[in-house]
Design an enzyme around this catalytic site. Structure first.
Site, PDB file in Angstrom:
ATOM      1  N   GLY A 315     -10.370   3.040  20.906  1.00  0.00           N
ATOM      2  CA  GLY A 315      -9.662   2.900  22.583  1.00  0.00           C
ATOM      3  C   GLY A 315     -10.984   2.290  23.345  1.00  0.00           C
ATOM      4  CB  CYS A 388     -12.812  17.865  50.192  1.00  0.00           C
ATOM      5  SG  CYS A 388     -12.206  17.114  51.588  1.00  0.00           S
TER       6      CYS A 388
HETATM    7  N1  LLP Z   1      -8.557   8.731  17.757  1.00  0.00           N
HETATM    8  C1  LLP Z   1      -8.446   9.870  17.863  1.00  0.00           C
HETATM    9  C2  LLP Z   1      -8.085  11.002  17.098  1.00  0.00           C
HETATM   10  C3  LLP Z   1      -9.174  10.381  18.976  1.00  0.00           C
HETATM   11  O1  LLP Z   1      -9.348  11.638  19.374  1.00  0.00           O
HETATM   12  C4  LLP Z   1      -9.873   9.508  19.954  1.00  0.00           C
HETATM   13  C5  LLP Z   1     -10.552   9.869  21.443  1.00  0.00           C
HETATM   14  C6  LLP Z   1      -9.754   8.079  19.644  1.00  0.00           C
HETATM   15  C7  LLP Z   1      -9.237   7.789  18.509  1.00  0.00           C
HETATM   16  C8  LLP Z   1     -10.381   6.991  20.611  1.00  0.00           C
HETATM   17  O2  LLP Z   1     -11.604   7.145  20.796  1.00  0.00           O
HETATM   18  P1  LLP Z   1     -12.414   6.162  21.402  1.00  0.00           P
HETATM   19  O3  LLP Z   1     -12.564   4.929  20.460  1.00  0.00           O
HETATM   20  O4  LLP Z   1     -11.939   5.737  22.810  1.00  0.00           O
HETATM   21  O5  LLP Z   1     -13.832   6.660  21.803  1.00  0.00           O
HETATM   22  N2  LLP Z   1     -12.207  11.421  27.800  1.00  0.00           N
HETATM   23  C9  LLP Z   1     -13.288  11.118  27.336  1.00  0.00           C
HETATM   24  C10 LLP Z   1     -13.181  10.688  25.785  1.00  0.00           C
HETATM   25  C11 LLP Z   1     -12.048  11.360  25.005  1.00  0.00           C
HETATM   26  C12 LLP Z   1     -11.945  10.729  23.379  1.00  0.00           C
HETATM   27  C13 LLP Z   1     -10.864  11.955  22.915  1.00  0.00           C
HETATM   28  N3  LLP Z   1     -10.329  11.284  21.704  1.00  0.00           N
HETATM   29  C14 LLP Z   1     -14.292  10.158  28.076  1.00  0.00           C
HETATM   30  O6  LLP Z   1     -13.909   9.782  28.936  1.00  0.00           O
HETATM   31  O7  LLP Z   1     -15.366   9.619  27.456  1.00  0.00           O
END
Ligand code: LLP
Length: 460
Positions: A315, A388
């Site tokens: 992602g 805030c």
């Molecule tokens: N697949 C699964 C099963 C996942 O749980 C995630 C992310 C992805 C793919 C994609 O991961 P990426 O390639 O985007 O790292 N909110 C947090 C990140 C949470 C990721 C959760 N799962 C942040 O802002 O760092």
């Protein structure tokens, strides 16, 4: 476009962000001053060609690496990082599938016209409605996360009547590998909500993962497609992927030995890290693809099992670097620190409602004044929002021109992943628009929220 000798900003900025001879920044040929005038601020500005290039490059890297070892591969764009109808469509046009984790994300992918078969649905607590919707859409895979969910998906298929096709499922397992930042750790037992552990329990019985896989095989309503592992996010050290791959492939071989069924697919998740600050080195996609393909090939050879089809779910690596957030500077205030030093507090017209990551994870970002070149010397500054609370920090530490002033446009780099998708309405602040730029033109993908939007939910 001005046609002047624009200087590319380089990472961590979007690929087509460049500073013109007049000192102002253009993204894909669109002047940020025009964007601010037309769309207002704050606004997320997304470089469409950068998104498409990253999607395509990532897919090509994995396809190339796995073709060399003789395995097929699919790349899913993880919509949780940021999903809109246009973005789902771009990902699909570039040959990616779409990974969703809720009914809402699934709805966006379907609205974009992504065929159900090219969509996966995750979630550790899917509702009955989400499961039914996924089955209605004919999703390519449901990733189940618990024994109870195996039963619930099977029951949902039964409820559809005798002729209903079996649901394609993957079982999400935890390998004990956790990665993120510069290190990875490997532990036997997991203390977290996702997946089913591959670790053998104290009584020496089957692992929860093996139990779940066998349970799926006993259900004629389900078709066991494969095993899924996601080890973390913002990973810069690739070692964890190979270790997780070995564990998952070992589990696949154990299951085959036990049941005679070799699952056809293995998903190794997402998590590829990006640069947030100048000088940070993102994970090299070509290298990681080759390393994982090599590890998968060697492990399967050692186990004596044919290669599975692989899939990945990035992602952040696709959308993160493509976007900057454009703000207008308001209050500027020097605050004295110890030993005669001071820090300039630069307040912008957004904050933790459009980027919660600094407050939530202590994440660091980079910022610059983009409406002009600063004439003054650079000074230590902290960019803060308008909310805030004192933790409402946008950029902890950055060098900005000492003459930064109200009305300047300030941009924060690499806000494409988990920015808009985690935005809130804290303090009743409407969420900013997402504006795509490409070839000198801009297009609003997601419009700005208005106070009326917010008040429409308030029934008085
Ligand atoms: N697949 C699964 C099963 C996942 O749980 C995630 C992310 C992805 C793919 C994609 O991961 P990426 O390639 O985007 O790292 N909110 C947090 C990140 C949470 C990721 C959760 N799962 C942040 O802002 O760092």
């Amino acid at each position: 476009m001005t046609g002047g000798p624009d200087t590319p900003l380089g990472l961590p900025w979007p690929a087509h962000a460049a500073r013109g001879a007049d000192g102002a920044v253009r993204v894909a040929g669109v002047d940020v001053r025009d964007l601010a005038a037309e769309q207002g601020t704050p606004a997320y500005v997304l470089d469409e060609a950068d998104f498409r290039d990253r999607a395509r490059t990532l897919r090509a890297a994995f396809e190339g690496a796995f073709a060399e070892v003789g395995a097929g591969v699919d790349v899913y764009y993880a919509g949780k990082a940021f999903l809109s109808v246009a973005v789902a469509r771009w990902a699909h046009e570039e040959g990616l599938r779409v990974d969703t984790s809720t009914g809402g994300e699934l709805a966006v992918a379907l609205r974009a016209g992504v065929p159900g078969g090219d969509i996966g649905l995750h979630g550790n607590n899917k509702s009955g409605a989400e499961i039914a919707r996924a089955l209605d859409a004919g999703v390519g895979r449901l990733i189940v996360d618990s024994l109870g969910e195996v039963e619930r998906v099977a029951a949902a298929v039964r409820a559809r009547g005798a002729g209903a096709p079996p649901a394609p499922v993957m079982v999400r397992v935890t390998t004990g590998v956790h990665a993120g930042g510069h290190e990875y750790i490997s532990t036997a037992h997991e203390d977290q909500k996702f997946g089913l552990s591959v670790a053998t329990p104290a009584d020496g019985g089957d692992s929860p993962a093996l139990t779940a896989l066998q349970l799926v095989l006993r259900h004629p309503e389900l078709r066991l497609l494969g095993i899924h592992s996601h080890i973390g996010s913002q990973i810069l050290d690739p070692a964890g992927f190979a270790v997780a791959a070995q564990t998952v492939l070992g589990l696949r071989a154990d299951l085959a030995e036990r049941t005679g069924y070799l699952v056809p697919e293995v998903d190794l998740g997402g998590g590829f890290g990006i640069a947030y600050l100048p000088g940070e080195v993102p994970l090299d996609v070509d290298r990681i693809a080759k390393e994982i393909a090599g590890a998968v090939d060697a492990t399967c050879a050692a186990l004596g099992t044919p290669l599975p089809r692989l899939s990945f779910e990035p992602g952040r690596a696709i959308v993160g670097p493509t976007t900057l957030t454009l703000y207008t500077v308001g209050t500027v205030k020097p605050v004295s620190l110890d030993e005669g030093t001071s820090r300039l507090y630069v307040s912008v017209d957004g904050g933790m409602s459009d980027n919660i990551r600094p407050a939530l994870y202590g994440a660091h970002y980079h910022a610059a004044i983009v409406s002009r070149e600063g004439a003054a010397e650079m000074v230590l500054a902290r960019v803060v929002g308008k909310h805030c609370e004192s933790g409402d920090i946008v950029v902890h530490e950055v060098q900005l021109p000492a003459d930064v002033a109200a009305g300047d446009l300030l941009a924060v780099a690499a806000t494409g992943a988990y920015g808009r998708s985690m935005a809130s309405n804290y303090n009743h602040v409407p969420r900013p628009p997402v504006v795509a730029v490409r070839d000198g033109a801009s297009r609003v993908l997601v419009r700005r929220e208005t106070e009326d939007d917010l008040l429409a939910l308030d029934l008085g």
